[in-house]
Scaffold this active site. Structure first.
Site, short mmCIF file in Angstrom:
data_model
loop_
_atom_site.label_atom_id
_atom_site.label_comp_id
_atom_site.label_asym_id
_atom_site.label_seq_id
_atom_site.Cartn_x
_atom_site.Cartn_y
_atom_site.Cartn_z
N GLY A 54 0.83 -1.21 0.00
CA GLY A 54 0.00 0.00 0.00
C GLY A 54 0.86 1.25 0.00
O GLY A 54 0.50 2.29 0.56
N GLY A 74 -0.29 4.86 -0.65
CA GLY A 74 -1.27 5.51 0.22
C GLY A 74 -0.63 6.64 1.02
O GLY A 74 0.56 6.93 0.87
N ASP A 76 -1.78 -6.87 -6.47
CA ASP A 76 -2.79 -6.95 -5.42
C ASP A 76 -2.25 -7.83 -4.30
O ASP A 76 -1.88 -8.99 -4.54
CB ASP A 76 -4.06 -7.57 -6.04
CG ASP A 76 -5.21 -7.63 -5.07
OD1 ASP A 76 -4.98 -7.63 -3.84
OD2 ASP A 76 -6.35 -7.72 -5.54
N TYR A 127 -14.61 -2.46 8.17
CA TYR A 127 -13.19 -2.09 8.37
C TYR A 127 -12.75 -2.35 9.82
O TYR A 127 -11.71 -2.96 10.06
CB TYR A 127 -13.05 -0.61 8.01
CG TYR A 127 -11.70 0.02 8.23
CD1 TYR A 127 -10.60 -0.37 7.48
CD2 TYR A 127 -11.54 1.04 9.16
CE1 TYR A 127 -9.37 0.25 7.66
CE2 TYR A 127 -10.32 1.66 9.34
CZ TYR A 127 -9.23 1.26 8.59
OH TYR A 127 -8.02 1.87 8.78
N LYS A 152 -10.03 -5.11 11.07
CA LYS A 152 -8.80 -4.70 11.75
C LYS A 152 -8.68 -5.37 13.13
O LYS A 152 -7.59 -5.81 13.50
CB LYS A 152 -8.73 -3.18 11.87
CG LYS A 152 -8.43 -2.46 10.55
CD LYS A 152 -6.98 -2.59 10.13
CE LYS A 152 -6.66 -1.79 8.88
NZ LYS A 152 -5.25 -1.86 8.49
#
Ligand code: SER
Length: 336
Positions: A8, A11, A52, A151, A155
């Site tokens: 990621g 980001g 991915d 989410y 997490k």
């Protein structure tokens, strides 16, 4: 020479983390992101892969490297996850499991525990009502863990999964006690960067408001003026990740740590923003679903364990974050 993986990488945290890692001696950084890195970030890293994180073929290729540290930043944030919960679960949970298994195999192969840094979130908390939120105040790591979003569920599960994979995976085989994985998680508050704008999160109203005002644009805030969650300036977020990674394992009494810097209401942020960028109008147009998400998150967290175990302390309170980081840097970004 250390080999570090950052997923990621494109980001918001990735942008700042790559700059910090580039300044580290003897560190070779390999990145993974769905999108290619821009030229500036590309110049900071050894190898930038496009792919991915939940694709086993991508992970199999990564596994050829003897990583010593992994910063697994790839995830769908809270608002994006509510729009596509099935995909969120796939990326946030299956992607993490694939990477944890990979890290563990690398640790077994090299005989060195791989440090796995995992950005968790205040979204793991779930307040049943505003009254409960207000009464709870600053919550510790171990209470109010009833998240209401995909989410948050992803997490909190991955926090537990990473801890299990480090401490108990293989406990009924002769793999028990193999120190191959060293999972460490930080529960980030909303992060505010001066150089990037987030997408798909629910704490986004704060950075959106600041970046809009810096460009002379009015902003309609998608939560009520009284909405309150903890926030942090991005340099402190990156500092926390690097400090937790560097902490000696014997000092850590837990694998998951709350961290905080300041905890303003939306209105308190708007007041500071309006003073810094006069002439801009900030109004409120609460979005029911996003407001409910913010109402379910805690108003603040207790970060005593992080302070005690690895010396966590933020450099930026709200005033310093605005005066010395956000306002001057953002003005430069937009040429003001
Ligand atoms: N910034 C994140 C989000 O809003 C919270 O961890 O989804």
């Amino acid at each position: 020479m250390q080999t570090v993986l950052v997923t990621g990488a494109n980001g918001e945290i990735g942008h700042s983390l790559l700059h910090a890692l580039a300044a580290r001696e003897g560190c070779r950084v390999i990145t993974l992101d769905l999108a290619p890195l821009g030229d500036e970030l590309r110049s900071l890293v050894h190898d930038a892969r496009v792919g991915d994180v939940s694709d086993p073929a991508v992970v199999a290729e990564l596994e050829k490297n003897d990583f010593t540290e992994i910063y697994h930043l790839a995830a769908l944030l809270s608002t994006s996850s509510e729009k596509n919960p099935e995909r969120a679960h796939h990326v946030n949970v299956n992607g993490t499991m694939g990477l944890l298994l990979m890290a563990r195999r690398i640790g077994v192969r090299t005989g060195t525990a791989v440090k796995f840094l995992f950005p968790s979130t205040i979204a793991v908390f779930g307040m049943g009502s505003l009254d409960e939120k207000n009464r709870a105040g600053a919550v510790t790591e171990f209470s109010h863990l009833q998240p209401t979003t995909m989410y948050g569920i992803n997490k909190v599960y991955c926090e537990q999964l990473g801890s299990y994979m480090s401490d108990r995976f293989g406990q009924l085989t002769n793999e028990a006690g193999v120190k191959a994985l060293d999972f460490r998680a930080l529960r980030f508050p909303g992060l505010i960067s001066a150089t990037t704008v987030p997408t798909g999160g629910t704490s986004d109203y704060a950075p959106e408001m600041i970046h809009a005002a810096a460009q002379g644009k009015d902003y309609a805030c998608f939560v009520r003026p009284d909405a309150r969650i903890p926030f942090m300036a991005m340099p402190d977020g990156v500092k926390a990740l690097l400090d937790l990674a560097a902490a000696p394992a014997e000092k850590l009494t837990q694998r998951v740590y709350n961290i905080r810097a300041f905890s303003p209401s939306a209105e308190e942020i708007a007041t500071v923003v309006a003073k810094a960028f006069p002439g801009v109008s900030i109004t409120y147009a609460p979005h029911p679903v996003r407001q409910a998400i913010i109402d379910s998150w805690c108003a603040d967290v207790d970060d005593a364990a992080a302070r005690r175990d690895w010396g966590w302390t933020p450099d930026y309170d709200m005033q310093r974050a605005f005066d010395e980081y956000l306002i001057p840097t953002i003005a430069r970004v937009y040429g003001g």
